[in-house]
Structures are given as structure tokens and as C-alpha cells.
Scaffold this active site. Structure first.
Site, PDB file in Angstrom:
ATOM      1  CG  ASP A 236      -0.203   3.455  -5.856  1.00  0.00           C
ATOM      2  OD1 ASP A 236       0.852   2.827  -5.990  1.00  0.00           O
ATOM      3  OD2 ASP A 236      -0.262   4.710  -5.827  1.00  0.00           O
TER       4      ASP A 236
HETATM    5  C1  GLC Z   1       2.334   6.909  -6.887  1.00  0.00           C
HETATM    6  C2  GLC Z   1       3.033   5.784  -6.136  1.00  0.00           C
HETATM    7  C3  GLC Z   1       2.754   5.790  -4.658  1.00  0.00           C
HETATM    8  C4  GLC Z   1       2.510   7.228  -4.227  1.00  0.00           C
HETATM    9  C5  GLC Z   1       1.207   7.667  -4.860  1.00  0.00           C
HETATM   10  C6  GLC Z   1       0.954   9.150  -4.587  1.00  0.00           C
HETATM   11  O1  GLC Z   1       2.017   6.516  -8.178  1.00  0.00           O
HETATM   12  O2  GLC Z   1       2.850   4.467  -6.618  1.00  0.00           O
HETATM   13  O3  GLC Z   1       3.910   5.256  -4.006  1.00  0.00           O
HETATM   14  O4  GLC Z   1       2.409   7.309  -2.807  1.00  0.00           O
HETATM   15  O5  GLC Z   1       1.172   7.418  -6.262  1.00  0.00           O
HETATM   16  O6  GLC Z   1       1.971   9.918  -5.167  1.00  0.00           O
END
Ligand code: GLC
Length: 696
Positions: A236
């Protein structure tokens, strides 16, 4: 491409540029990217193209303005509403539509679906998750993934694993038993894997001491060795604390990379990996394994295959898909002759009739061309509503929006609209005289980064006052009161549900909200959604307390007893049970027949529409295991099927297959206890219609 040759010709720096992203190319004010809104890039090294990643579960999250054009993506219902359809075909159709938009707007991987378990109604991202149950979550995710990937673009099942609260999400250590992990939190991902998602996104949090993105146990032992996942694993955004440990653990791609660009608490992960090589944390072979997985992904993408995207997906078609999904996701919770309202004249109260919430905030947000709010939908479907009352709300909202209630961007980029006051109406008795019934719209919004404040779980004083006064005045005249819940996660209802005659959970249904709500409220279609979560009578009845935990670790001491597994086993009465939802018609179950071979149960039964309205029924199979060596929930959902539209008098034979091994429990391995199992066919988890026992 010969993968091994390609790898052998890469320098270490090229490998590291491949593994670590270039930062946030299309977000937070950066615009050096072809598709604005792209949230991550796999850097094209050695002549490869840049691969684009964009969110999210309710629609492709790109910014519409590009090259002085408007490229809108469809805003679909939120996942908790999609799950309420219990309809695999709907999830596949939504997936196909989102997959087409992903491909035609030049994105290669859609960062969806999210399938974490809704452990507590205050979870800030519950709107983005499907259910409290791993089977519903996994099945919805699998159908969605099949849909998206049928268009030749990738998905990312996220957030692997046990990311169930937003508070301190980047660091909190989730302490959870092996059994609860296996049977609940991992299970939805295990089921979703049958759709072969191109990627898995590891979660921010730790599980039992290790960041998910740095956990060899979760990634290598379970995901890859046990489950045979051979796709790409990405982190993430800004997750973890060591790029070297991430690659060592099998987390192939570090997103978004260049953390120092936005959050200056870490050095560039490429340096971390180099340091890790020198310190022997990982080897060049670990790095090559990541490169292999990256290359296997890149060669599948439209970008690598020189697809000439059109920027012109079939948005009209997808709007219909979003409408159909919304129609089947609406859940009728209470109905004492309120709905359908047909040609009655209705007084609509509540600011959300105009300020209708289409979805949640954060990476799960969408930027549609339009949102049909509730009152627009009523107009379009010729529902007769009180114009005078509507205009008071309209003017009041404009006035409030001008001065006090401006939208504001909080520090995390959310556009937050503070809640508008509800008691904008003086003499309700006038409206009770001049209308046949009342409808009150109650709304809530939530988003990534924050859990829901307990204040939002309860009605506010002005909302309670409005409901009480409307209830008093309309009931005095023997007229009904209906509630529309425009929410993404359950709120408290027990203290006021007696005041109203009907409650319809309309969730947050995306751009087509008003049309779907109006069609159901008027009676052009029957509701056919059911709850994929439990609505408790009281917050204190929940097993996942305290929630959220504002510390370094959260202990899941309820173990496997999440949702109905808790309420049914410990005999707690919910307000509305898992699997519950009313229809404008009635269904009868009959002819239960169970056969088995040494691998599967073959369950069949008939569902007949014995009412006067066309409708669809969601039938569920719960299994009650015999008492044995280890404790088990009272019952567990092991199968479900939604009928086609049944006209009055029509019936459908339902056939459901269940793998016998899926009835086992985890206790140092999967065990299936001998004995008598009860097959419980239900219209909900507590409305069991047919029962048979079999020996296994
Ligand atoms: C965010 C979320 C994830 C998302 C990623 C990109 O913090 O946790 O679900 O796909 O970062 O935006």
C-alpha cells in the site's frame, strides 16, 4: 519476451527503479503523467513502457480534466451496497464496465476490489468493503475481478490482510489468532484467488508483529506457497518501514516510491534495498524474484501490448450497469404499508434529498459527470412531492453553503462537507395536512484515513427532533412515515425505529442514486437486496469493542466470532440480522433435496413467488456443525444464490454445490469433525425455511 534473458541484462539500479515507484505522479498536485489521477506507476525500465495504476472500488478514480477535454468515469455503488445485491452477475457486470473504463482511459491495473472484513460499524472504510462474512466478501470480489480482467486489465485484491480500522493504520499491530486469520480475515482473499487477480496489495498494518508488506509468513508461506498465487504483490502507499524487508518477504513492488517526496520520514527505498543487500537482509535472487513477477505483469498490460486506448468508453451503457447494481443493492428493512408509495403525494424532509451522498472519501472516491440526487430521481419518475417543502430545503442549503457550510479540504485531501442542519422546517403540521405520507432522508459520509466518530453512529439531536415531529404530526392524521438511509455503514436505529413505519437502506449508490431509489420507492421495481452485515440493537452489543483502538496494537479477542457468528452463537438479538431484507412480494421454499459424493454436497430446493409483485429472492445456506473437539459458531454461511426475476406464481429450482472441505475449521490445520451436520436453507440467517441433517 524471454524473462530470464531480460533479467540477466538488467543492472541493479534498473532492477531497483523497477521495484520502487517514482512517487505520486498524478495526485497531490503533481501532473507529470499522461492520465491525471493515476496514483502509481511501475517505471518502464530498459525500453518498457510506464504501467499505470489507479483506484478504486466504486469507479475508476481519474481526474476528468485532461488536454482540455472532460474524461468522466462512472460512479458505481459502494462495495457495501454491491454486496447487498448478493448477485455475482451484478458484480461481474460492474467489473466489466469498470474494466472497460480502466482500459479505454489508459490505465493498466485497477486498485480494487477491497475485501477486508467489516469488523465494526465505525470502520472508516466499511463503505469500501463488502461484508462481515468472508464467503460473501470473497465471492463478490471474485466475480468483480473476473469482470474487470475480462477486459484485459488487472485488479488488486486489497488490503492483505486484517486492515479493519483506519486509526493508526500505518503502524497498528493487529494481534489475531491463527484460527481467526484463517477462517475469517484470510478466507475472503483465499476465495477471491479463484478469479486469478493480477495483483495483491498488502495492508498498512502489522499482523502479529510484522508489517503485512514485510511478512514472509503472509506473503510467501500462505499466499504463494500454500495458495499458489503467482501474480504480483505490491505494498500500500508508503506502507512498512523497510524496502529491503519488503522485497525479502516477497512484496515485489513498492508503491508509490520516493516517500521522501511526500512524507519525509524515510529515505528512498532503493537506498534501503541496497543497504539491505550489503547487510545480507536479502539477496540478488530475492530481487530477481520480484523482477520476474513484475515482468510477468507488465507483458500482460495493454500498455506493453501497444493498445491504443480511445478515451471513449461506453459511459451510457455503464450508467445502466450502475443503475441496475443500485436497484438490486437497496435493502428494505421495515415496511408497515409505506412502500411502494405509488401515486401518493409525499412530503420529503432532510437535506440529503438534495445533498445526496454518492459514495465515500479518499482513494475510494469517484469523479462522475453527474449525480442524480434523490429528489431529481423523484422528479424524473413522476413521484408527486411537496414543491413548497422542497424549495425551503433548496433555498436553505444554498444559503448555508454560501456562508457557513463551505466544503473544505482537510489535510489529507478530503473534500468534507460538514453535516447540514436538519430542522429547517417550522410548521410540519401544514405538510402533514397537504401530503399523504412523509419521507425523511438521513445521510452519513465517511472515508479513508478516519474511522467513523461514535457521534455519527447515533442520530443528531436535530435529526431526532425532525423524526419525532414528523412522526407526531403525520401519525396524528393516520399517515405513514418512511426513512431513507443514505449511509455507507450501519448507524444506531433501535431507539427511533418505532417512530417510523418504513426504513429503506439506500446506501451510497453512485451517480444513478436518485433513479434507482425513486423506482423502488414508487414501486416500479421491488427491492431485492439483503444485509451482508449485522445491524446491532446497541453499540455495546458488538463483540469488537473497544473500537477503534487508539494504540500500537489491537487485539481481536473475539476471534472467529465476528458479526452473525457472534450474535447467533452467544444468543444476542440483532435489530436486523445478517442476510435480512424485505421485498414487495413473498417467497416460499420447498422440495429440499441433498445429495453428496465424497467431495461435495449437492443441495437443491425450489423458491416460488407466492405474492403479487415480481421479485428476486436471495436464498442462503447455513451449516450447523456437530459439537466436537473445538468450539464452532452456531452456524456459518456456506452458499447462496439469487433467483432470476420471478413473476407471481413462478418458481425456480436452485442448485447449490458446497465443497465438504469448506466445512472444516482451522486448528493447527484444517479439520472436519465427524458427525451430524444441519443444512439450513434460509431467507436470512434467522429466517430458516428448510432443514435437513446429514452425516459426514
Ligand atoms: C491508499 C489506500 C489504497 C489505495 C492506495 C492508492 O492509501 O489504502 O486502498 O489503493 O493508497 O491510492
Amino acid at each position: 519476451m524471454n524473462i530470464e534473458d531480460f533479467i540477466n541484462n538488467m543492472t541493479l539500479d534498473e532492477k531497483l527503479d523497477f521495484i520502487v515507484g517514482p512517487g505520486l505522479p498524478g495526485q497531490f498536485g503533481n501532473d507529470d503523467v499522461e492520465v491525471r489521477g493515476t496514483v502509481g506507476i511501475i517505471r518502464g525500465v530498459k525500453g518498457l513502457p510506464d504501467i499505470y495504476l489507479a483506484d478504486g472500488p466504486a469507479g475508476l478514480r481519474i481526474f476528468p480534466d485532461r488536454e482540455n477535454n472532460k474524461y468522466y468515469a462512472t460512479s458505481f455503488p459502494i462495495e457495501s451496497m454491491l454486496a447487498s445485491t448478493w448477485n455475482r452477475d451484478i458484480l461481474r457486470e460492474v467489473g466489466e464496465a469498470m474494466g472497460e473504463e480502466t482500459k479505454e482511459y489508459g490505465v493498466d491495473v485497477l486498485l480494487a476490489p477491497a475485501l477486508n472484513i467489516q469488523r465494526n460499524p465505525l470502520g472508516g472504510r466499511n463503505f469500501e468493503y463488502y461484508s462481515e462474512d468472508p464467503l460473501v466478501s470473497g465471492e463478490m470480489a471474485a466475480s468483480f475481478v473476473e469482470g474487470v480482467q475480462s477486459k484485459g486489465v488487472g485488479t488488486s485484491i486489497k488490503h492483505f490482510v486484517a486492515n479493519n480500522q483506519e486509526t493508526n493504520r500505518m503502524k497498528i499491530d493487529t494481534i489475531v489468532s491463527e484460527r481467526a486469520l484463517r477462517e475469517i480475515y484470510l478466507k475472503s482473499f483465499e476465495i477471491a484467488l479463484k478469479a486469478k487477480p493480477w495483483t495483491v496489495m498488502t495492508a498498512y498494518n502489522k499482523v502479529n508483529g510484522y508489517y503485512c508488506s514485510q511478512s514472509e509468513y503472509l506473503i510467501k508461506k500462505i499466499l504463494r506457497e500454500e495458495w499458489g498465487f503467482d501474480g504480483l504483490v505490491m505494498s500500500d502507499w508508503f506502507a512498512g518501514d523497510s524496502g529491503a524487508h519488503q522485497v525479502k518477504a516477497g512484496n515485489d513492488l513498492i508503491m508509490p516510491g520516493k516517500s521522501y517526496q511526500v512524507l519525509n520520514y524515510r529515505i528512498d527505498e532503493r537506498e534501503e534495498i541496497k543497504k539491505g543487500l550489503n547487510e545480507g537482509i536479502l539477496t540478488e535472487e530475492d530481487i530477481d524474484e520480484a523482477i520476474r513477477n513484475l515482468l510477468n505483469l507488465v507483458i500482460k498490460t495493454p500498455k506493453y501490448n501497444n493498445y491504443n486506448y480511445s478515451n471513449n468508453p461506453n459511459l451510457d451503457e455503464h450508467a445502466k450497469t450502475a443503475y441496475n447494481a443500485a436497484l438490486e443493492g437497496i435493502v428494505l428493512l421495515k415496511n408497515n404499508d409505506v412502500f411502494p408509495i405509488k401515486d401518493k403525494k409525499v412530503a420529503v424532509f432532510g437535506t440529503a434529498q438534495i445533498e445526496t451522498i454518492k459514495g465515500g472519501l479518499g482513494s475510494g472516491d469517484t469523479h462522475p459527470k453527474y449525480v442524480i440526487n434523490i429528489i431529481d430521481g423523484f422528479k424524473e419518475k413522476n413521484i408527486d412531492f411537496d414543491e413548497k417543502l422542497y424549495n425551503i430545503y433548496k433555498n436553505k442549503i444554498e444559503e448555508l453553503r454560501k456562508e457557513k457550510y463551505k466544503p473544505y479540504h482537510n489535510d489529507l485531501g478530503h473534500t468534507l462537507y460538514p453535516r447540514l442542519p436538519q430542522n429547517v422546517i417550522d410548521n410540519i403540521s401544514y405538510y402533514a395536512d397537504n401530503n399523504d405520507l412523509a419521507i425523511i432522508v438521513i445521510s452519513r459520509i465517511s472515508g479513508e484515513f478516519f474511522d467513523i466518530d461514535i457521534k455519527d453512529f447515533y442520530l443528531y439531536d436535530d435529526e431526532i427532533k425532525l423524526i419525532k415531529e414528523v412522526s407526531k404530526e403525520f401519525r396524528k392524521r393516520n399517515k405513514k412515515v418512511g426513512i431513507l438511509l443514505n449511509i455507507g455503514s450501519p448507524i444506531e436505529m433501535a431507539t427511533w425505529e418505532e417512530l417510523v413505519d418504513g426504513i429503506m437502506l439506500i446506501w451510497q449508490a453512485g451517480q444513478e442514486t436518485g433513479r434507482a431509489v425513486a423506482d423502488i420507492v414508487k414501486g416500479n421495481h421491488s427491492p431485492s437486496g439483503k444485509l451482508a452485515l449485522t445491524i446491532a440493537k446497541r453499540f455495546e452489543d458488538l463483540p469488537s469493542l473497544p473500537f477503534p483502538v487508539n494504540g500500537d496494537e489491537v487485539i481481536y479477542d473475539e476471534g472467529i466470532y465476528v458479526g452473525y457468528r457472534y450474535f447467533d452463537t452467544f444468543k444476542k438479538e440483532p435489530l436486523y440480522e445478517f442476510g435480512y431484507g424485505l421485498s414487495y412480494t413473498k417467497f416460499e421454499y420447498s422440495n429440499l433435496d441433498i445429495k453428496k459424493d465424497n467431495e461435495k454436497l449437492f443441495i437443491s430446493f425450489n423458491v416460488k413467488n407466492i405474492g403479487g409483485f415480481p421479485g428476486k429472492e436471495i436464498s442462503q445456506i447455513y451449516i450447523r456443525a456437530p459439537k466436537g473437539k473445538i468450539d464452532k459458531p452456531f452456524q456459518e454461511l456456506k452458499g447462496f444464490e439469487k433467483t432470476k426475476l420471478l413473476n407471481p406464481g413462478e418458481f425456480q429450482k436452485i442448485n447449490i454445490k458446497i465443497n465438504i472441505k469448506d466445512l472444516s475449521s482451522y486448528h493447527e490445520g484444517w479439520i472436519l469433525e465427524h458427525g451430524q451436520y444441519e443444512i439450513r436453507v434460509g431467507a436470512s440467517s434467522r429466517d430458516i425455511r428448510l432443514i435437513e441433517k446429514i452425516d459426514l
